[in-house]
Scaffold this active site. Structure first.
Site, PDB file in Angstrom:
ATOM      1  CE  LYS A 177      30.513  24.309 -40.467  1.00 43.57           C
ATOM      2  NZ  LYS A 177      29.394  25.105 -41.006  1.00 43.57           N
ATOM      3  CG  HIS A 201      26.782   8.406   6.901  1.00 44.91           C
ATOM      4  ND1 HIS A 201      27.208   7.872   5.709  1.00 44.91           N
ATOM      5  CD2 HIS A 201      27.305   7.615   7.878  1.00 44.91           C
ATOM      6  CE1 HIS A 201      27.939   6.784   5.945  1.00 44.91           C
ATOM      7  NE2 HIS A 201      28.021   6.613   7.254  1.00 44.91           N
TER       8      HIS A 201
END
Length: 531
Positions: free
Chosen positions: A139, A278
């Site tokens: 922070k 696929h």
């Protein structure tokens, strides 16, 4: 470029990798170092002058080390906004000084859970002081640099040599810090929810990018490979963390097909090969060895195998490698490669070779939808259930119900078992025709089961010089036949036995069609849709 000097550092780490090097660099730069417990001991042993945090707080470590740094004397020094005169004055009034660097890494909660430790031991590995210091420093990144991983030590040592940290460095380190504590909190919350049987009330996962991918399914889509940071994923091998032994970088589509291929290969118990294109199988087979399995799988659909992904549930030997080399293949995924096989395959510069062991089974899988997600328990090939009358049903042939015809002989039952385990790897609606534990025809992804049956028959009987491969073969359907027409397509093609879940309101019609044709029909009671 403005740099903020590092004069005071707080160091408290569980993972002490390269700690001595960092400590000595801090000492050489005349940085005042504060530390705790075993970290302070290790630094002192390496010749670094260290002040115990308890000296700063005036309060001893207590409760078996649960309370060490949770004190205003520590957090005021971390959180002070030095751009504010009031903060500077309060530090002076309290006889405190600010920290410029916080080096903290956390208790190994994820690794502890993955090790199978009991509940109490896992609870003890939930870090409290560490995340508090990390978040405080992150922070206050305008004034404090926070380091959460030994991999960042070199950057800190370079900053010491250069006169301090830059704003950009501190902000980037803060971002990494918040990501680390977020992943930690998600891991703890997910684990505790699972322990209490509350995991469905809240689900969290964090993924960290392992590498960017060239693009997604299409060139205009950005993509990346992300690694699951959960305790569940840490407990086993995964495709995302597989070691690549050769070939070009993996693509998004490569990973999609490799996932389907690995799943298909490892669903089989004997030596098995799955050839995937696929996300659907061109061929799957089991045999006495992987070279024979590959040959049988390849024979199912040689045309589609061009540009495919191959997965093997045993090591790749030279005999298998010699069969793969003549065929253009994108990826080979296997748990091991013999040296001579690896040398041969690596001669194909673009062939991607992945070390992939049996995949771990996550309990839940997620699919994003607009505004949210849907989640389900993972589909398992060895599913089992119990009917109202107490009888069992499931994927094991011992639990199947003979719905029509004579019991299958050993060879037919072996083929049916193979087909049932293989059809799970076919996109629904799925029909799979097999013979001698190898696919000969696959019908996938159709919007009705009749078309899937027709496609499976057509592919079986047109892809091998017109040979009628369906005659005497077996078939599996991933879900029930809603009408007898789909089964009739298979009957007309000469299939001798079929396995399906059953459960249609027209099961009687389906059974009657099987009886009239004199074929064997088994119901499993379980379904394996894969959309």
């Amino acid at each position: 470029m403005t740099r903020k000097p590092i004069r005071r550092a707080l160091v408290s780490v569980f993972d002490k990798t390269h700690l001595e090097e960092l400590g000595q660099a801090l000492s050489a730069a005349s940085v005042e170092v504060f530390s705790t417990g075993s970290t302070a001991t290790r630094l002192s042993q390496s010749g670094v002058k260290v002040t115990e945090v308890s000296t700063l707080t005036g309060f001893p470590e207590c409760l078996d080390g649960r309370v060490k740094t949770l004190h205003p004397a520590v957090h005021a020094g971390i959180l002070a906004d030095l751009s504010k005169e009031t903060h500077r004055e309060q530090l002076h009034q309290l006889s405190l000084e600010p920290f410029d660097l916080v080096v903290v890494n956390l208790y190994p909660f994820v690794d502890t859970v993955a090790s199978g430790a009991d509940f109490a031991d896992c609870i003890e590995m939930i870090d409290i002081g560490g995340p508090t210091m990390i978040r405080a420093a992150a922070k206050n990144n305008a004034h404090v640099a926070v380091v959460t991983n030994p991999s960042q030590y070199e950057e800190v040592m370079s900053a010491l040599r250069d006169g301090g940290t830059t704003t950009e460095q501190r902000q980037r380190l803060a971002l990494e810090a918040f990501r680390a504590t977020a992943a930690y909190d998600v891991a703890v919350a997910s684990w505790l929810g699972e322990q209490l049987g509350k995991e469905r009330e809240w689900m969290g996962r964090t993924w960290r990018e392992s590498s960017p991918l060239r693009y997604g399914e299409n060139p205009h889509q950005a993509a990346g490979l992300y690694v699951d940071e959960s305790p569940e994923a840490a407990s086993g091998d995964s495709l995302a963390t597989a070691t690549q032994l050769g070939g070009k970088a993996m693509s998004y589509n490569n990973y999609q097909d490799a996932q389907a291929a690995v799943r298909a290969a490892w669903d089989q118990k004997g030596p098995a090969v799955a050839i995937i294109k696929h996300a659907n199988p061109c061929g799957i087979a089991t045999a006495e060895n992987v070279a024979q399995a590959y040959a049988a799988a390849f024979a199912c659909d040689p045309l589609s195998a061009y540009g495919s992904v191959v997965a093997v549930n045993r090591g790749v030997d030279l005999a298998l490698a010699e069969k793969i080399v003549p065929v253009f293949t994108e990826v080979v995924a296997a748990p091991s490669f013999d040296d001579d096989a690896l040398s041969l395959l690596q001669e194909k510069k673009n062939l991607r070779l992945l070390l992939v062991n049996q995949p771990h089974q996550s309990r839940w899988e997620f699919t994003e939808i607009d505004g949210g997600a849907i989640a389900q328990e993972i589909d398992a090939i060895d599913a089992e259930g119990e009917r109202e009358d107490g009888s069992s049903f499931g994927d094991s042939p011992q639990l199947w119900t003979l719905a029509a015809g004579n019991p299958a002989d050993n060879q037919t039952l072996e083929d049916l078992t193979f087909a049932w385990r293989a059809v799970r790897s076919v996109k629904s609606n799925a029909i799979l025709i097999a013979k001698d534990c190898a696919t000969v025809g696959v019908g996938m992804g159709q919007v009705n089961r009749v078309d899937s049956a027709r496609l499976a028959v057509e592919r079986a009987n047109t892809l091998d010089a017109g040979r009628v491969r369906t005659q005497g073969a077996v078939a599996a359907s991933d879900a029930f036949f809603p009408f007898a027409d789909g089964l009739q397509v298979l009957i007309d093609a000469g299939v001798s036995a079929v396995v399906a879940p059953g459960g249609s309101i027209r099961d009687a019609e389906v059974i009657e069609a099987a009886q009239n044709a004199g074929i064997t029909l088994y119901f499993t009671g379980t379904r394996h849709f894969w959309h």
